[in-house]
Design an enzyme around this catalytic site. Sequence first.
Site, mmCIF file in Angstrom:
data_model
loop_
_atom_site.group_PDB
_atom_site.id
_atom_site.type_symbol
_atom_site.label_atom_id
_atom_site.label_comp_id
_atom_site.label_asym_id
_atom_site.label_seq_id
_atom_site.Cartn_x
_atom_site.Cartn_y
_atom_site.Cartn_z
ATOM 1 N N HIS A 10 -28.467 -32.667 -26.358
ATOM 2 C CA HIS A 10 -29.437 -31.928 -25.544
ATOM 3 C C HIS A 10 -28.895 -30.588 -25.042
ATOM 4 O O HIS A 10 -29.453 -30.034 -24.096
ATOM 5 C CB HIS A 10 -29.840 -32.763 -24.322
ATOM 6 C CG HIS A 10 -30.776 -33.879 -24.633
ATOM 7 N ND1 HIS A 10 -32.137 -33.728 -24.717
ATOM 8 C CD2 HIS A 10 -30.544 -35.195 -24.897
ATOM 9 C CE1 HIS A 10 -32.701 -34.889 -24.995
ATOM 10 N NE2 HIS A 10 -31.750 -35.805 -25.108
ATOM 11 N N LYS B 26 -37.655 -25.339 -12.767
ATOM 12 C CA LYS B 26 -36.677 -25.993 -13.635
ATOM 13 C C LYS B 26 -35.370 -26.118 -12.865
ATOM 14 O O LYS B 26 -35.224 -25.519 -11.802
ATOM 15 C CB LYS B 26 -36.469 -25.226 -14.941
ATOM 16 C CG LYS B 26 -36.192 -23.734 -14.759
ATOM 17 C CD LYS B 26 -36.180 -23.003 -16.100
ATOM 18 C CE LYS B 26 -37.572 -22.779 -16.646
ATOM 19 N NZ LYS B 26 -37.850 -23.565 -17.850
ATOM 20 N N ARG B 27 -34.461 -26.888 -13.394
ATOM 21 C CA ARG B 27 -33.160 -27.026 -12.744
ATOM 22 C C ARG B 27 -32.525 -25.644 -12.568
ATOM 23 O O ARG B 27 -32.641 -24.775 -13.429
ATOM 24 C CB ARG B 27 -32.262 -27.925 -13.604
ATOM 25 C CG ARG B 27 -30.893 -28.208 -13.027
ATOM 26 C CD ARG B 27 -30.241 -29.345 -13.803
ATOM 27 N NE ARG B 27 -30.291 -29.133 -15.249
ATOM 28 C CZ ARG B 27 -29.335 -28.511 -15.937
ATOM 29 N NH1 ARG B 27 -28.272 -28.043 -15.333
ATOM 30 N NH2 ARG B 27 -29.448 -28.363 -17.248
ATOM 31 N N LYS C 126 -30.628 -20.460 -17.283
ATOM 32 C CA LYS C 126 -32.088 -20.449 -17.208
ATOM 33 C C LYS C 126 -32.603 -19.156 -16.578
ATOM 34 O O LYS C 126 -33.774 -18.828 -16.677
ATOM 35 C CB LYS C 126 -32.580 -21.670 -16.434
ATOM 36 C CG LYS C 126 -32.263 -22.984 -17.154
ATOM 37 C CD LYS C 126 -32.729 -24.193 -16.373
ATOM 38 C CE LYS C 126 -32.344 -25.494 -17.035
ATOM 39 N NZ LYS C 126 -33.099 -25.777 -18.268
ATOM 40 N N THR D 103 -39.160 -28.853 -21.782
ATOM 41 C CA THR D 103 -40.422 -29.580 -21.854
ATOM 42 C C THR D 103 -41.415 -29.031 -20.829
ATOM 43 O O THR D 103 -42.619 -29.203 -20.987
ATOM 44 C CB THR D 103 -40.231 -31.087 -21.625
ATOM 45 O OG1 THR D 103 -39.505 -31.296 -20.398
ATOM 46 C CG2 THR D 103 -39.482 -31.726 -22.779
ATOM 47 N N LYS E 183 -45.636 -28.483 -20.916
ATOM 48 C CA LYS E 183 -46.574 -28.944 -19.885
ATOM 49 C C LYS E 183 -47.462 -27.791 -19.410
ATOM 50 O O LYS E 183 -48.670 -27.958 -19.225
ATOM 51 C CB LYS E 183 -45.798 -29.539 -18.708
ATOM 52 C CG LYS E 183 -45.029 -30.800 -19.066
ATOM 53 C CD LYS E 183 -43.976 -31.148 -18.024
ATOM 54 C CE LYS E 183 -43.018 -32.197 -18.560
ATOM 55 N NZ LYS E 183 -41.826 -32.377 -17.724
#
Length: 828
Positions: free
Chosen positions: A368, A560-561, A566, A670, A674
């Site tokens: 992942h 998100k985390r 990111k 993901t 969504k």
Amino acid sequence: MSEVTANTEPVATRERTVEGFVREYLRELNFGQGVDLSRASVNDQYLALARTVRHYLMVRWLETLRRQSELQAKSVAYLSAEFLLGRQLDNALLAADLTDIVEEGLAGLGISLDTLRQAEVEPGLGNGGLGRLAACFIDSLATMNVPSIGYGIRYEYGIFRQTFVDGWQVEKPDSWLTLGSPWEFPHPEMAVNVSFGGTVEDYEDDDGTTRKRWLPGWSVLGVPYNYMVPGYGNGRVNTLRLWSARATRAFDLEIFNSGDYAQAVRAQTFAENISKVLYPEDSTPQGKELRLQQQYFFVACSLKDFVDQVLPKDFDLTNLPDRIHFQLNDTHPVIAIPELMRILVDEKKWSWDDAWSVVRQVFSYTCHTLLPEALEVWSVELLGRLLPRHLEIIYRINEQFLVGLRAAYPDDELRARRMSIIAEFPERGIRMAHLATVAAVKVNGVAALHSQLLRDKVLHDFAEYYPGKFTNVTNGITPRRFLRLSNPGLSGLVTEVLGSEKWVTDLDELRALEPLAEDAEFRRRFREIKAANKRRLVHLLAERDGIVLDPETMFDVMVKRLHEYKRQTLKLLHVVSLYEQITSGALDPADVTPRTFAFGAKAAPGYRMAKQIIGLINAVGRTVNADPAVEGRLTVAFPANYNVTLAETLIPAADLSEQISLAGKEASGTGNMKFMLNGALTIGTDDGANVEIRELVGDENFFLFGLTEPEVADVVERGYHPTSYYETNPQLRHALDLVASGAFSDGDRSVFEPVVSNLLHEDRFLVLADFQAYADAQARVDAAYADPEAWTRSAIINVARAGFFSSDRSMRDYLDRVWHAAPVDPSA
């Protein structure tokens, strides 16, 4: 409605009516909770409802278990350290087709179903995408009639509850079990013994064969807690089995009577630490050891459970590959490989070669990440001290592997060192991704680009050596939770225009919506649903956090985390730049699209830079939201403790989805799926599953920006100098200077100096290099949003083309490419 006399007739034989539900509910309230309706608290009412609903599913569950015991069909065991389930009530009501009956029945008793929904506490048994993905996958497997079982850990305290104190993250325990957990079934009589430490000795068995015997130093018990995983509309209910650690001897009465009360329960405290907290902070040696204990604990429990309790007593383990496939969800469960070898060689007295032949047929590994630091490496010293027999087994696996490798590449010792399961520097350690790759039937990435980079870069040597072992399975999300339940307005519209709910289990049906993007009336109704979802979010955040938002603004969302790759800092710099331009007079506020910038993120407790970024986001929000110069134009919202429950309201309200990781760093994502499914447009880099989203919707319905992965590699190779971008880009320079000046920290320049310094002198994830491209893309967003009809047309096309991202499709790919298992006809 007056209280009805409880009926003792089994739920399976009763008619599914409002009256039948009310009788069962009052029976559970009276005899399960021990209260009558007039004295029942909201929690009493919720617990009674949950147990009543689960009664309707239990008959299906027991029948599923019975039929699987008879058929012994090939199953999938999904091993994951995380299962981020979300609230269970609505999903159970949907699966049991009870929502209308329950709502009417409760209303007759003067109880609001919505009130009881809010009473449920979400179990925080995951950190983010990994755990949410696992929950989607087991939902899809049940819905697709695939025999499967999920295995994980029942953390007493899940992912921490995030709070903010003066804008800084403070972690509080996630006490999700405090008021009861009605969806679990404990089975202490099925507890499994798990050992640690000790030594290994040689001995001769009855046949004179020299064997190994592990003499453990200490043991704990793993107590299973079963959860139902109901399929949608098919009667199948699979199982999720989570393990809780208990002491083998929890209490010493003699020590207690001597007055040493703490010592009397020391064994219990020590054992229960293993399943106490999700991902204990591992910057200390004790934290690292506890993490390894957790990982071995749950896979040892799971393998023991499957071999000794799930399989028939007379099962021939040579046929194990025909009965089960264990999917390793990231590196956390990889210690299962030497554990199964230990069971077969040491306990079942198999030969090494026979055991290795079976082990190599029953495991597959999902990677992942693309970040080297996220590929776990356990020190030989720690693993040898905690699991000495497993270390021996890993060394033998490695020796055998290297013999074959050197035969294939006789003049390439550097390759052998690179590929060895045992790393020599900076300390001797076990490379768990290498172990998984050597033993696995298949290794898969989770998006097309990610899988390619896995083959080309991260595990390149292995892909050359095992050319048929690597494959791709792009992630997916369950449409049951993330459209049918979370967005009732859009779900209802889709069902109405398509004429059925077939799309709930076949998301490709959404393609039929595409022509309606040209229908003005459909666009109008679509916009009304989005507006209603925004008002719903505004109401929730006002009640939950005291955050006041304007539903008439664009909702620009990044949830998100919190991790530097990111690039929440890129989003924040854009906000600061807009703010600086307006307040300096460089930009007319009337030319700025009114926006609400919504963030949601947790930082790992030991991740200092991530916490600094959270502090900066909140500080910018405080300043921007209080400044009349930008009132009505810019608002920053950062609700604390983002989780699945909040996501189910926030995602349907979003207009713009921020997916802006540095190209080549995000495995898949993901959240991007969504948002797409719920009618948000994406601004993003060509990274992870963004690539596939853009290919599906077209460039005209996606806001692409930034360096590509090859360009990133080229910039890094040539030598990246972030200060050059700072010096040549006035907007970027002014934004960074404003942060550095202390404008968001009461004039104290030192508060956010670490963030500024990191961006100017390191900027590992090329935030400054992509800033201008991002700002230009946001200008395109403004232009597109100014045309509501065109924006809505693009949003509808996003929804219509989201079918590929169903987790049902992901499961079909796993079944075909990896597991080679099949659905079981429910009537068989």
